[in-house]
Design an enzyme around this catalytic site. Structure first.
Site, PDB file in Angstrom:
ATOM      1  N   ASP A 238       0.977  -1.127   0.193  1.00  0.00           N
ATOM      2  CA  ASP A 238       0.103  -0.021   0.111  1.00  0.00           C
ATOM      3  C   ASP A 238       0.810   1.257  -0.074  1.00  0.00           C
ATOM      4  OD1 ASP A 238      -3.003  -0.766   0.358  1.00  0.00           O
ATOM      5  OD2 ASP A 238      -1.650  -2.330   1.613  1.00  0.00           O
TER       6      ASP A 238
ATOM      7  N   ASP B 197      -5.517   4.835  13.080  1.00  0.00           N
ATOM      8  CA  ASP B 197      -4.338   5.241  12.818  1.00  0.00           C
ATOM      9  C   ASP B 197      -4.255   6.541  11.932  1.00  0.00           C
ATOM     10  OD1 ASP B 197      -2.988   3.510  14.351  1.00  0.00           O
ATOM     11  OD2 ASP B 197      -2.802   2.233  12.939  1.00  0.00           O
TER      12      ASP B 197
ATOM     13  N   SER C 163      -3.851  -8.539   9.033  1.00  0.00           N
ATOM     14  CA  SER C 163      -3.134  -7.390   9.065  1.00  0.00           C
ATOM     15  C   SER C 163      -2.524  -7.236  10.333  1.00  0.00           C
ATOM     16  CB  SER C 163      -4.442  -6.414   8.968  1.00  0.00           C
ATOM     17  OG  SER C 163      -3.876  -5.260   9.449  1.00  0.00           O
TER      18      SER C 163
HETATM   19  N1  ARG Z   1      -6.735  -1.435  17.001  1.00  0.00           N
HETATM   20  C1  ARG Z   1      -5.280  -1.159  17.336  1.00  0.00           C
HETATM   21  C2  ARG Z   1      -5.098   0.093  17.500  1.00  0.00           C
HETATM   22  O1  ARG Z   1      -6.050   1.094  17.068  1.00  0.00           O
HETATM   23  C3  ARG Z   1      -4.218  -1.685  16.500  1.00  0.00           C
HETATM   24  C4  ARG Z   1      -4.373  -1.504  14.903  1.00  0.00           C
HETATM   25  C5  ARG Z   1      -3.098  -1.900  14.085  1.00  0.00           C
HETATM   26  N2  ARG Z   1      -3.293  -2.495  12.969  1.00  0.00           N
HETATM   27  C6  ARG Z   1      -3.418  -3.710  12.579  1.00  0.00           C
HETATM   28  N3  ARG Z   1      -3.135  -3.844  11.428  1.00  0.00           N
HETATM   29  N4  ARG Z   1      -3.458  -4.709  13.483  1.00  0.00           N
HETATM   30  O2  ARG Z   1      -4.276   0.875  18.157  1.00  0.00           O
END
Ligand code: ARG
Length: 400
Positions: free
Chosen positions: A16, A126, A177
Site C-alpha cells: 500500500d 491510525d 493485518s
Molecule cells: N486496533 C489497534 C489500534 O487501533 C491496532 C491496529 C493496528 N493495526 C493492525 N493492522 N492490526 O491501536
C-alpha cells in the site's frame, strides 16, 4: 496544479505505501515524494525498504532510527500512567503514531515539503492519530491520505502497482493485518474477524503457547526509579534493553496475549489480538509499586486519570492540551515511585509476589495482627460514629 509539490510519505515497505509513491505523483500531481521509514524496533531490515522506495520513484528515502525515543518518550510515560485502553489494550500500536507524526513533520521542515502523507484507510484509528498529531505539531502542513480516497480494493491496489512496475507480493499474502514494533504486535482480520473463532496458534510470534512454556517458573526483579523501570535482576538496563529482555522472558512463559473486542474511535467494534509481553509485565509491576508508595487518595484518584489517559492515546490526542496537563499530574505522582518489584512468570501469568521500597508507606506496626500492634483501636469508635452519621440519620428518618 497538484495537491502538493513536495511530500514526505510515511513508508513501511508494504504494497500500500509503495503504491502511494506513483499514485501521489500520477493521480495527485505531486512533483516529488520523499519517503520516511521509521525504525521502531519492528525487526524489519530497513536497508531493502529504503532501496525499494527509491526504485519505485521516491526522490529521497529517509530512515529514522527512533526505537530509543519510542521507548523513553512514548512507552515509559504510558507505563507511568498504567495506560490500558478499555482496561486491556496496552496501546503498542497507538503509541507509535504520534512519534511517526513527529518524524514526518520534522522531515517536512528539513526538506522543505509542503505536505506529508500516510497510507491509512478511512476506517481505522491510525488515520486519526496521524492527522491530529500532525495538525498539533504543524497546523500549516497539508496531510494527504491517498488510501482513504482511492477506493481500490486490495486486488485493485496490487494491479495499480503492477501497472507502475511494482511486482505483486511473491508470497501468498497472509490473511492477517499486522502491526509490529518493539512493544509488541497487533493482529487483526482474516479468520479473526469472527469473534467466535479461537485465534490460530500461527499468529503468535512473541509468546509461547502454554503447552510449550517451561515447567518451572522464572522470577524477575524489576527496579523502578520515579516510575521508570531501570534495572532487571539488579542490572541497569537501557529502556530498549528493558523491553527486549522482558519481551523474551515473559514471552517464553506465554505471558502477554490479549484477545479482545475493542471500540474504535470511528464507531466500529473490532476484534484484535495483541501480544505485548514486556509492556504488560511492566505495567503490572509499576502499578503494584504505586500501591506501596502512593497515598490512598492519590492512588485512587490516579486510577480515574489513567482511564482518560489511555483514551487520549487511543483517540489520537497525544499532543493535546489535556494530555499535557495530565502528564504534569502523573509526573508529580511519580516522584516517590521507586523500589523493586518481584514477579513470578509462569504458565501465562505474571504474578507480583514481592515489592519493597525506601519510599514505602506500608507501616508494619500498624498493619500487624501481632503483639507489636501500634494502632489505637479505641480511636476507631469515634471515627465510625462520625463516618456513619449521615447513614444513621438517613436510616432513622426512613425506618423511624
Ligand atoms: N486496533 C489497534 C489500534 O487501533 C491496532 C491496529 C493496528 N493495526 C493492525 N493492522 N492490526 O491501536
Amino acid at each position: 496544479m497538484g495537491r502538493a509539490t513536495k511530500v514526505v510519505l510515511a513508508y513501511s515497505g508494504g504494497v500500500d505505501t509503495t503504491v502511494c509513491i506513483p499514485y501521489l505523483k500520477q493521480e495527485w500531481g505531486v512533483e516529488e515524494v520523499i519517503t520516511l521509514a521509521a525504525d521502531l524496533g519492528q525487526g524489519d531490515e530497513l536497508k531493502p525498504i529504503q532501496e525499494k522506495a527509491l526504485k519505485y520513484g521516491a526522490s529521497k528515502s529517509l530512515v529514522a532510527d527512533a526505537t530509543a525515543t519510542f521507548v523513553k518518550d512514548y512507552a515509559f510515560p504510558a507505563i507511568q500512567a498504567n495506560a490500558l485502553y478499555e482496561n486491556r489494550y496496552p496501546l503498542c500500536t497507538a503509541l507509535a503514531r504520534p512519534l511517526i507524526a513527529k518524524l514526518l513533520v520534522a522531515a517536512a521542515a528539513e526538506h522543505g515539503a509542503d505536505a506529508v502523507a500516510h497510507g491509512c484507510t478511512g476506517k481505522g484509528n491510525d488515520q486519526v492519530r496521524f492527522d491530529v498529531s500532525i495538525a498539533a505539531l504543524n497546523p500549516n502542513l497539508k496531510v494527504l491520505a491517498p488510501a482513504r480516497e482511492w477506493g481500490m480494493s486490495r486486488e485493485e491496489t496490487i494491479a495499480y502497482g503492477e501497472k507502475c512496475g511494482i511486482p505483486s507480493p511473491v508470497k501468498k499474502s497472509s490473511p492477517y493485518s499486522i502491526d509490529r514494533n518493539l512493544l509488541g504486535r497487533s493482529i487483526e482480520a482474516g479468520p479473526l474477524e469472527d469473534p467466535w473463532n479461537e485465534p490460530p496458534e500461527e499468529i503468535y510470534l512473541l509468546t509461547k503457547a502454554i503447552a510449550d512454556t517451561p515447567a518451572e517458573p522464572a522470577y524477575v526483579e524489576i527496579g523502578f526509579e520515579r516510575g521508570i523501570p531501570t534495572t532487571l535482576n539488579g542490572k541497569p538496563l537501557s529502556p530498549v534493553e528493558m523491553i527486549s529482555q522482558l519481551n523474551h522472558l515473559a514471552g517464553t512463559h506465554g505471558i502477554g496475549r490479549i484477545d479482545m473486542l475493542e471500540n474504535r474511535l470511528v464507531g466500529i467494534k473490532s476484534r484484535e489480538i495483541y501480544e505485548t509481553p514486556g509492556l504488560i509485565v511492566l505495567i503490572q509491576a509499576h502499578r503494584d509499586l504505586e500501591s506501596l508508595t502512593l497515598t490512598k487518595d492519590v492512588t485512587q484518584y490516579k486510577r480515574g486519570i489513567e482511564e482518560t489517559y489511555g483514551q487520549l492515546i487511543y483517540n489520537g490526542l497525544w499532543y493535546s492540551p489535556l494530555k499535557s496537563a495530565i502528564d504534569a499530574f502523573i509526573q508529580q505522582t511519580q516522584e516517590r515511585v521507586s523500589g523493586i518489584v518481584r514477579v513470578k512468570l509462569f504458565k501465562g501469568n505474571a504474578t507480583i509476589v514481592g515489592r519493597k521500597s525506601a519510599q514505602s508507606l506500608y507501616a508494619p506496626d500498624l498493619a500487624t495482627y501481632g503483639a507489636e500492634d501500634a494502632f489505637d483501636h479505641k480511636a476507631a469508635e469515634g471515627f465510625i460514629y462520625v463516618w456513619g452519621l449521615p447513614t444513621r440519620i438517613w436510616s432513622e428518618k426512613i425506618k423511624g
